[in-house]
Design a protein around this motif. Sequence first.
Motif, mmCIF file in Angstrom:
data_model
loop_
_atom_site.group_PDB
_atom_site.id
_atom_site.type_symbol
_atom_site.label_atom_id
_atom_site.label_comp_id
_atom_site.label_asym_id
_atom_site.label_seq_id
_atom_site.Cartn_x
_atom_site.Cartn_y
_atom_site.Cartn_z
ATOM 1 N N UNK A 1 50.740 45.317 -10.117
ATOM 2 C CA UNK A 1 49.604 44.386 -10.036
ATOM 3 C C UNK A 1 49.901 43.100 -10.803
ATOM 4 N N UNK A 2 50.568 43.221 -11.953
ATOM 5 C CA UNK A 2 50.941 42.035 -12.724
ATOM 6 C C UNK A 2 51.917 41.157 -11.956
ATOM 7 N N UNK A 3 52.889 41.786 -11.312
ATOM 8 C CA UNK A 3 53.878 41.010 -10.554
ATOM 9 C C UNK A 3 53.225 40.317 -9.353
ATOM 10 N N UNK A 4 52.301 41.003 -8.689
ATOM 11 C CA UNK A 4 51.595 40.381 -7.563
ATOM 12 C C UNK A 4 50.738 39.215 -8.050
ATOM 13 N N UNK A 5 50.069 39.402 -9.175
ATOM 14 C CA UNK A 5 49.238 38.326 -9.719
ATOM 15 C C UNK A 5 50.092 37.130 -10.112
ATOM 16 N N UNK A 6 51.252 37.386 -10.675
ATOM 17 C CA UNK A 6 52.151 36.298 -11.050
ATOM 18 C C UNK A 6 52.615 35.539 -9.803
ATOM 19 N N UNK A 7 52.913 36.250 -8.747
ATOM 20 C CA UNK A 7 53.344 35.611 -7.507
ATOM 21 C C UNK A 7 52.209 34.777 -6.907
ATOM 22 N N UNK A 8 50.983 35.324 -6.908
ATOM 23 C CA UNK A 8 49.835 34.565 -6.380
ATOM 24 C C UNK A 8 49.598 33.306 -7.202
ATOM 25 N N UNK A 9 49.735 33.416 -8.513
ATOM 26 C CA UNK A 9 49.539 32.252 -9.375
ATOM 27 C C UNK A 9 50.590 31.187 -9.091
ATOM 28 N N UNK A 10 51.824 31.614 -8.905
ATOM 29 C CA UNK A 10 52.901 30.673 -8.588
ATOM 30 C C UNK A 10 52.612 29.958 -7.272
ATOM 31 N N UNK A 11 52.182 30.718 -6.264
ATOM 32 C CA UNK A 11 51.872 30.118 -4.964
ATOM 33 C C UNK A 11 50.692 29.157 -5.069
ATOM 34 N N UNK A 12 49.695 29.508 -5.864
ATOM 35 C CA UNK A 12 48.539 28.620 -6.055
ATOM 36 C C UNK A 12 48.962 27.327 -6.748
ATOM 37 N N UNK A 13 49.830 27.448 -7.752
ATOM 38 C CA UNK A 13 50.327 26.254 -8.438
ATOM 39 C C UNK A 13 51.087 25.362 -7.479
ATOM 40 N N UNK A 14 51.882 25.944 -6.602
ATOM 41 C CA UNK A 14 52.632 25.158 -5.622
ATOM 42 C C UNK A 14 51.689 24.449 -4.645
#
Length: 52
Positions: free
Chosen positions: A34-47
Amino acid sequence: MTNEHNELENVNFGQLPTGKNEDVEFSEELADEADRKAQQRAKEADERAQEL
Protein backbone atom coordinates in the motif's frame (compact mmCIF):
# COMPACT_ATOMS: atom_id res chain seq x y z
CA MET A 1 -22.33 5.51 11.65
CA THR A 2 -24.68 8.14 12.99
CA ASN A 3 -22.61 8.59 16.15
CA GLU A 4 -19.45 9.04 14.09
CA HIS A 5 -21.20 11.51 11.80
CA ASN A 6 -22.41 13.57 14.78
CA GLU A 7 -18.88 13.72 16.19
CA LEU A 8 -17.53 15.00 12.87
CA GLU A 9 -20.09 17.80 12.82
CA ASN A 10 -18.41 19.21 15.93
CA VAL A 11 -14.87 19.18 14.53
CA ASN A 12 -13.44 22.48 13.39
CA PHE A 13 -11.48 21.25 10.38
CA GLY A 14 -10.02 24.72 9.82
CA GLN A 15 -7.89 24.24 12.92
CA LEU A 16 -6.33 20.97 11.75
CA PRO A 17 -2.74 21.03 10.51
CA THR A 18 -2.22 20.69 6.79
CA GLY A 19 0.27 18.43 5.10
CA LYS A 20 0.89 20.59 2.06
CA ASN A 21 4.55 20.62 1.02
CA GLU A 22 5.44 18.62 4.10
CA ASP A 23 8.52 16.42 3.88
CA VAL A 24 7.86 12.86 4.98
CA GLU A 25 10.62 10.33 5.27
CA PHE A 26 9.95 7.16 3.29
CA SER A 27 11.60 3.94 4.37
CA GLU A 28 11.72 1.28 1.66
CA GLU A 29 12.58 -1.26 4.34
CA LEU A 30 9.37 -0.57 6.27
CA ALA A 31 7.11 0.00 3.26
CA ASP A 32 4.35 -2.41 2.37
CA GLU A 33 2.48 -2.74 -0.93
CA ALA A 34 0.00 0.00 0.00
CA ASP A 35 2.89 2.37 0.75
CA ARG A 36 4.52 1.67 -2.60
CA LYS A 37 1.22 2.22 -4.44
CA ALA A 38 0.65 5.47 -2.57
CA GLN A 39 4.16 6.63 -3.42
CA GLN A 40 3.56 5.86 -7.09
CA ARG A 41 0.21 7.73 -7.08
CA ALA A 42 1.86 10.72 -5.42
CA LYS A 43 4.62 10.74 -8.02
CA GLU A 44 2.07 10.61 -10.84
CA ALA A 45 0.04 13.42 -9.24
CA ASP A 46 3.17 15.56 -8.92
CA GLU A 47 3.95 14.97 -12.60
CA ARG A 48 0.41 15.98 -13.61
CA ALA A 49 0.65 19.11 -11.48
CA GLN A 50 3.91 20.08 -13.21
CA GLU A 51 2.20 19.83 -16.60
CA LEU A 52 -0.25 22.61 -15.73
